[in-house]
Design an enzyme around this catalytic site. Structure first.
Site, PDB file in Angstrom:
ATOM      1  N   LYS B  23      20.712  78.507  49.020  1.00 54.44           N
ATOM      2  CA  LYS B  23      20.014  79.379  48.092  1.00 54.44           C
ATOM      3  C   LYS B  23      18.564  79.555  48.502  1.00 54.44           C
ATOM      4  CE  LYS B  23      20.634  78.304  43.793  1.00 54.44           C
ATOM      5  NZ  LYS B  23      21.073  78.819  42.484  1.00 54.44           N
ATOM      6  N   ARG B  93      16.134  74.575  40.189  1.00 55.19           N
ATOM      7  CA  ARG B  93      17.569  74.664  40.505  1.00 55.19           C
ATOM      8  C   ARG B  93      17.882  73.829  41.741  1.00 55.19           C
ATOM      9  NH1 ARG B  93      16.814  80.372  39.244  1.00 55.19           N
ATOM     10  NH2 ARG B  93      18.361  81.058  37.703  1.00 55.19           N
ATOM     11  N   GLY B 102      28.050  75.517  40.064  1.00 52.62           N
ATOM     12  CA  GLY B 102      28.194  74.837  38.776  1.00 52.62           C
ATOM     13  C   GLY B 102      28.300  73.327  38.863  1.00 52.62           C
ATOM     14  N   MET B 104      26.001  71.152  40.204  1.00 54.63           N
ATOM     15  CA  MET B 104      24.760  70.420  39.956  1.00 54.63           C
ATOM     16  C   MET B 104      23.965  71.129  38.865  1.00 54.63           C
ATOM     17  SD  MET B 104      23.793  69.121  43.742  1.00 54.63           S
ATOM     18  CE  MET B 104      23.897  70.760  44.383  1.00 54.63           C
ATOM     19  N   ARG B 337      23.648  85.940  49.096  1.00 50.48           N
ATOM     20  CA  ARG B 337      24.439  85.119  50.033  1.00 50.48           C
ATOM     21  C   ARG B 337      25.592  85.960  50.548  1.00 50.48           C
ATOM     22  NH1 ARG B 337      26.583  81.143  45.227  1.00 50.48           N
ATOM     23  NH2 ARG B 337      27.553  82.795  44.021  1.00 50.48           N
ATOM     24  N   HIS B 457      61.400  67.563  55.105  1.00 53.54           N
ATOM     25  CA  HIS B 457      62.358  68.434  55.786  1.00 53.54           C
ATOM     26  C   HIS B 457      62.247  69.854  55.257  1.00 53.54           C
ATOM     27  CE1 HIS B 457      66.383  70.315  56.248  1.00 53.54           C
ATOM     28  NE2 HIS B 457      66.289  69.790  57.460  1.00 53.54           N
ATOM     29  N   SER B 779      54.872  70.756  78.277  1.00 53.21           N
ATOM     30  CA  SER B 779      54.578  71.288  76.949  1.00 53.21           C
ATOM     31  C   SER B 779      54.306  70.106  76.020  1.00 53.21           C
ATOM     32  CB  SER B 779      55.752  72.116  76.440  1.00 53.21           C
ATOM     33  OG  SER B 779      55.479  72.568  75.146  1.00 53.21           O
ATOM     34  N   CYS B 847      53.668  72.844  71.950  1.00 54.72           N
ATOM     35  CA  CYS B 847      54.669  73.425  71.055  1.00 54.72           C
ATOM     36  C   CYS B 847      54.838  72.612  69.790  1.00 54.72           C
ATOM     37  CB  CYS B 847      56.000  73.584  71.776  1.00 54.72           C
ATOM     38  SG  CYS B 847      56.714  72.032  72.328  1.00 54.72           S
ATOM     39  N   TYR B 867      49.008  78.086  77.227  1.00 49.98           N
ATOM     40  CA  TYR B 867      49.489  78.763  76.018  1.00 49.98           C
ATOM     41  C   TYR B 867      49.640  77.780  74.860  1.00 49.98           C
ATOM     42  CZ  TYR B 867      54.114  76.809  76.965  1.00 49.98           C
ATOM     43  OH  TYR B 867      55.149  75.947  77.178  1.00 49.98           O
TER      44      TYR B 867
END
Lengths: 897, 897
Positions: B23, B93, B102, B104, B337, B457, B779, B847, B867
């Site tokens: 801020k 603030r 909200g 603090m 912001r 699973h 892989s 993979c 990859y």
């Protein structure tokens, strides 16, 4: 093709074993120090490799080199190979770098044919002798070279003797032998599809090829696999002028050791026969005489032999195994090698030779192997008794925990404990054991199981406790109902005596006399030398005062692993442990923990007192809690049965039992894990259920304080298992440090306790730098580290694929027995390097089973660990291996200059 | 204590967020680009850290610095803090680096007391306004600083209003407010044990302390844990001159986004209120108006605000979220912001801003997050519908597989398959799922389970198939017998409609309208940019043609993992697989293998055709064989029941069933493993039972040849799983190369197949150099590699301790979701380095599930892999993450110069 394929004996030496094979290299050495060796030459192992490289063909110019070498022998002896007038005969023998007795082929009397036979008759003046040699040669050559089996010749000989009505070969006349030789030759022609080769040079070439081929015969391959001899080193071929011990009463042959290979005593030990050849001794036709009687029979040769023995011993600086022949009063040395010896002999020889100044203390240390010591450290079967009585084993299983034991058969742990604790000697016989059986195993002299491998529960526990064990003896059939086991038709009932030998895996009926361990005298001297030489300290894994005392007796310098959960499995405690686990309220849990606190504290007091100031590493609880609960499957079976019973009978009392069991089943189901090895255990348990480890820490330090008040110092090292992330150690250590501090403060005594962790996960090694900041010591748990690095569950792998992997050479060795240096070892090295960089004061050790394995100990030495820890009975072996590693280091250091 | 503790707004800038908080930094930035910001200063986050370092005390010279800064404001505004004549009031603030809305505390109107109040009355000419501000200040200050709860003041206010018979605060007169302020002050005295501080400087010092303290209030701590904001960064304190939007109809207040944060459309979006303060908007007392109406209400301020919006957007080059106040026609900016946005908006904004030239394509790529894309890729619940109808969820479970689904409840896989395949939409509801349920899961729109974590699973399979899933929804009680589930009192029967949201874990009754995925337009443009930027190629894990096509649609460049055993689990195949496993003769086994060969070949043909020439990595069979057999426990239960039945009834027919089941039980018992994860599976299986992988290799290459004959090229890559020792790969590869060569030769077609291995064991990484000699590709199977490196069984860990570990911060994250770079990553790096050195042509990929996780993908980019492969639905996210990693690299490269 190498430059030189053939070496005369005078061209080689003992250190050319790789090229010339062991036998050949030693023949060269003896030749060169001036001993009487019949001249000869060696075709190198390189040629053998070329032979196989060329698809089984000799290099083209080999025989030219052989001819040149043969001329050298001919000049030496004034005979000529293939000369009918004055023929030279030779032996052709295999000989690889490592001794493979009887595995490959030998041919004697090569060079004989109808013409040279006449020359031999003339030279020896003994036609019967010559014909006998001839028919033997035909048989041996045909068997080895022409694939006509020896037994078919023996059959002909047998028929001939029968037709003549004679019993013994010696009763055959010259004419008989001539006839037999004739029959042999036509037998060859009929079965080999060719005439027996009469040209001596063809004989020789064919014999050399056959010896090379014999490197890959089935029995040689099997033998190499067993003995872990590489397949690609090949054999050499030794070609040597024949000499004869069967030329009359002034001839003879014998074998001898320069000292007694059974006891190590400094006396000549061996046997000889007058007027005989080596073959006769092997064939067992005549009983040889003790070597000392040679003094009377062949006094001059004996004197010469004694001098040679002493010369060889000083030259080789070791006890030697010799073969010799006396031909008409002339002594010839035919073989010499370092003699095999028993464990007892190895130790005595090493110590005495060092004391005699023959070898250094370092060399003495290197002379003894782990398996030598292992023989000494356990009771062993009196082999002489077996021999004398012709006793054969009833069955053979796996040699799972060394040593022999005699006891009465019992079939369950409770009875084993009952009988055992009342002073009876028992052998616990089970299909397999599980943690519930431990009290019975402890009370037994030995353990015999029908199933499970060398790392089954029975085997691991037995080795841990130093109890002899034969595991996986599949021949035995346990019938628990009838309380007996049977092997084939033999039935052994409970209470019957048996003897087991955990060093060989053999099981015998009845009591067999045992020989006690010999750990005094030379053993103690050698161990002292080892202690002076080694850098690694040696500790033992011990879970109770009894083991701790045993470990001390074997020279342990501390306890490297005290597994607290083994105490939980004890019979009177398990119910309390279960109470703790199943507690529904905090109060119930604390009540149980309080009871355990007292018990554990007494355990630790006992261990601290036993160790009297030496460091003791105590591992906090490690296994998943469900290991302390009944088996799920058994409970499930009971519940299903009870449900049906309730359904059928409807009895209220059964209903209540069912409800209890169902509740327990549900609880256990909730705790079950698909892969308990990788589940909620170790430090994970400590973080989620801190009560248990807090109780244990309290017990450890209260015990330490109590013992100190009795005047005994302690060095407790509290070890947190299975850390994989530094935060785990940090979290638990902070909590326990607080507990420890408050106990020490409360009781007003200073105790030098430390906190550390077991390194048993790859991630612990990979992040060792971070973890080392929060630890005072690391101890490698290489069992688990091997499991996770390989992804092998030991319980599953051993039985299901590991053995096959080793057989198929997919793995060079079982990594649970010998540390895998390229995988697990690389992790350990990373760990040591990273950890020491962060925390140079960190104490580093190993407490997995590898801590007792010599090759692994050598690796630990190289890693620069501070100590190894192993089971009490392995402590002397670890001291030896640590010393050997240190000595090798020194030798290497010298070479490096 | 740092050198400078207090920064005037003109002294800071937007890039000082660490020191000044978000801020404050933005207030500085706005000040410096000339926007109208009420003057103020910031006490740095360093001071907050010092505050905690000193045990909750402000640094001694802080207030001196504050006084100097305050003088600057006073000079600016011509007012004086604490001056009764012309008082300056301020807001105090909090403001940390990361937004914590909200969490603090905030205090407005600080500086008021009985004296300055008069000054305010004089300056504003509005006594009621002044008294209202005063009583609000007393309440806020006392709540935040003096621990007198706000609700106790509200209680006083409420009682007062009741006594006066008024409803609304606005109905209170100046006198009423005076009385209330008086009551508030005495309430403070009674409850805080002290008088309300009247000295403005004391007020300020106390307020600053309170803001710092609020950094560690409970809700802030919880919020930070949730949002993974570090605890030690602290908050800054913003002190700013008060301005008032409630000074009459020429005043007002509002919030706005520079573009629509829901759609990304380029229109001003927001709300405002005339004659009101921000508080009033929050309190919901009045309904705000759309921002466009400000053009009429406050035309000049509106015009100015539009200009500011455009200025801020060009300055920040992003869509901004703004707060403003108009005090008597003067516009003040109070906050700015970067605005939060939906997935759809993020993509549109990024693409449009790049097209406008506001940002580069690289920046556009960085603007979109994985979770933005994830929202777009799945159907989602129409939140507006929920809002409009006030619909609340029935229950909430874990967000296990993203996307929303509507369907009828079914309770078993068979029915799900039956209904689903006949065109009905179903949601499969189970306690948990297992491999037997897969056919039903595939036919369902969504899956809901009562138990199991994000890696159960159900969750793993659902994510793999892109099916929405809510897992571990413990509130639901499944009653399979009655075919219903209940939540509290609500009962949902089979066939009833429900809606689940796998992105939030919410479960709703009835059908809720869904919004379809939006993957065209801007999405496609952005993906193209990503493809241009990235270096990593992206493949998908797919086991069947359907998934392969889905993957292609999402832009996959190949298949990185095709799990052949998933095909085995299909209903028509499982019996044949079981036949193969349980075969008692070689003939039986080969018969089964032959049947499977045809089936697998057809599978592969389908996949090859779908992928049309792109590479396809096929993993040979991996799981232990017992996974294909019935559950041991279930079978055991059946056997016990049958035994009792036979015992009771003695029927022959039952006896036969029992015998069959007993035989099967015995077989399965023999195959059971204590830790199947670490047992006989992967390449171990292939070595011991080569028939299966030989069949698979044949099927792969026959399919490739067949498809090629139809004109479709293929690039099969045959992957051997679970290699830990080079000899394993060598043994199997040699065998399969022979099979492959013979198929190709037999069928007369050249196929460019390759062989490689999955790297999923620590030992494979540690010995990668050796293994790389025998592989054409590697892989990384990071699921298993994580399991073994940590020693975590995923099945056990997720439920039993992993979640708690993350909550307790023992682990920074679940390593199965985000790759553990320091442990697993270190192994991967070693592996890549060693392997590439030996075999520079080696293709390297990943993979495991990490292949779809952005942070892990970035790591793979850094490692230099070729990859990543992930589930089809993650492919766009992987393309984005790969592009972001490449763009970051470029940025870093620039910085490094």
């Amino acid at each position: 093709m190498p430059e030189k394929s053939v070496y005369l004996f005078r061209e080689g030496s003992a250190d050319m074993r790789d090229l010339l094979g062991g036998k050949g290299a030693n023949l060269c050495e003896m030749t060169n120090i001036g001993l009487p060796v019949p001249p000869g030459f060696i075709i190198t192992t390189d040629v053998c490799r070329d032979f196989y490289g060329e698809g089984g063909r000799l290099p083209s110019n080999l025989m030219d080199e052989v001819r040149v070498a043969m001329e050298d022998i001919e000049r030496d002896l004034g005979k000529k190979f293939g000369d009918p007038a004055n023929p030279l005969l030779v032996s052709v023998r295999s000989g690889s770098k490592f001794s493979m007795p009887g595995m490959m082929d030998t041919i004697l009397n090569l060079g004989l044919n109808k013409d040279t036979l006449q020359g031999i008759i003339a030279a020896s003046g003994n036609a019967r002798f010559a014909w006998d040699a001839y028919r033997r040669f035909i048989m041996m050559f045909s068997d080895v070279v022409l694939d006509v089996p020896k037994r078919s010749f023996e059959h002909i000989l047998h028929s001939y003797k029968k037709s003549k009505g004679v019993e013994d070969d010696t009763q055959l006349s010259e004419q008989d032998l001539q006839e037999i030789a004739r029959q042999f030759l036509s037998h060859v022609q009929a079965n080999a599809g060719r005439e027996f080769p009469s040209d001596p040079w063809s004989q020789l070439e064919m014999a050399v090829e056959a010896v090379f081929r014999s490197w890959n015969n089935d029995r040689a391959i099997v033998y190499r696999r067993q003995e872990r001899i590489p397949d690609d080193i090949g054999t050499a071929v030794n070609v040597q002028a024949m000499v004869y011990g069967n030329m009359g009463d002034d001839s003879g042959t014998g074998v001898a050791f320069t000292r007694d290979p059974a006891t190590g005593e400094k006396v000549l030990y061996g046997e000889f026969l007058v007027n005989a050849q080596g073959e006769d001794v092997v064939a067992g036709i005549r009983t040889p005489l003790p070597i000392s009687q040679m003094a009377d029979a062949l006094p001059e040769s004996y004197k010469e032999f004694i001098t040679i023995c002493s010369k060889l011993e000083s030259h080789y600086r070791d006890m030697m195994d010799l073969e010799f022949t006396v031909e008409k009063k002339r002594l010839f040395m035919l073989q010499c090698r370092v003699g095999k010896r028993t464990g007892a002999a190895a130790v005595r020889l090493a110590v005495e030779m060092a004391n005699e100044g023959l070898i250094s203390k370092e060399a003495a240390i290197q002379r003894v192997t782990a398996s030598h010591l292992d023989q000494l450290l356990h009771p062993r079967i009196d082999e002489k008794h077996l021999e004398d009585n012709g006793t054969k084993p009833l069955a053979t299983g796996l040699a799972a925990s060394p040593g022999a034991a005699v006891g009465m058969v019992v079939f369950d742990a409770d009875r084993a404990a009952e009988w055992g604790n009342s002073g009876k000697k028992v052998i616990l016989v089970r299909d397999e054991t599980n943690p519930d059986d431990v009290h019975g195993m402890l009370a037994a002299q030995g353990i015999l199981t029908a199933r499970g491998g060398k790392t089954s529960h029975a085997a691991v526990v037995a080795r841990g406790f130093g109890i002899p064990c034969v595991a996986g003896c599949e021949a035995i059939n346990v019938d628990l109902q009838s309380r007996l086991f049977s092997v084939g038709g033999t039935v052994v009932k409970e209470g019957a005596w048996i003897t087991i030998d955990g060093s060989t895996g053999r099981v015998y009926l009845d009591k067999i006399p045992l020989i006690d361990p010999e750990v005094g005298g030379d053993f103690a001297v050698l161990m002292n030398w080892c202690d002076e030489a080694r850098k690694l300290r040696v500790r033992a894994n011990a879970d109770n005062p009894r083991d701790a005392l045993q470990a001390l007796e074997f020279g342990a310098e501390g306890i490297g692993l005290c597994r607290t959960e083994h105490m939980f499995f004890e019979r009177d405690r398990l119910p309390i442990v279960q109470q703790m686990i199943l507690a529904e309220t905090d109060e119930e849990r604390e009540l149980a923990l309080d009871k355990l606190l007292g018990m554990q504290q007494r355990d630790f007091e006992g261990i601290f007192e036993a160790m009297a100031g030496k460091p003791v590493t105590i591992r906090l609880i490690d296994p998943p809690l469900h290991e302390f609960l009944p088996s799920y499957d058994e409970l499930l079976e009971q519940v299903v049965e009870l449900r049906l019973a309730v359904h059928t009978l409807g009895a209220e009392s059964i209903k209540r039992v069912l409800e209890d069991k169902e509740k327990m089943l549900k609880l256990i189901e909730g705790m079950r894990e698909s892969n308990p090895m990788l589940g909620l255990r170790g430090v994970r348990l400590s973080i989620l259920f801190p009560g248990i480890v807090e109780m244990q820490t309290k017990a450890i330090l209260q015990a330490a304080v109590k013992v100190k008040k009795r005047g005994v110092e302690t060095q407790p090292e509290i070890m947190i298992p299975l850390v994989g992330h530094v935060n785990e150690l940090k979290t638990v250590r902070e909590k326990l440090e607080a507990v420890a501090a408050s106990v020490v403060e409360e009781m007003g005594e200073q105790i030098p306790y430390t906190f550390g962790t077991m390194i048993e996960l790859p991630r612990a090694c990979l992040t060792a730098g971070a973890i080392a900041e929060y630890a005072q010591f690391f101890s490698f748990g290489t069992n688990d580290l091997t499991q996770t690095t390989f992804g092998y569950s030991r319980d599953d792998a051993e039985g299901k694929f590991l053995q096959k992997y080793v057989e198929m050479k997919v793995l060079p060795a079982n990594p649970f027995e010998t540390l895998d240096q390229s995988g697990v070892g690389r992790l350990m090295k990373m760990c040591v390097d990273d950890a020491r960089q962060v925390n140079p004061k960190l104490k580093l050790g190993i407490c997995g089973e590898h801590g007792g394995d010599p090759a692994s100990i050598e690796f630990c030495h190289k890693l620069g660990l501070d100590y190894v820890s192993c089971s009490p009975f392995r402590v002397p072996i670890a001291r030896l291996a640590a010393a050997q590693a240190a000595v090798s280091d020194r030798v290497t250091a010298v070479v490096d200059k």
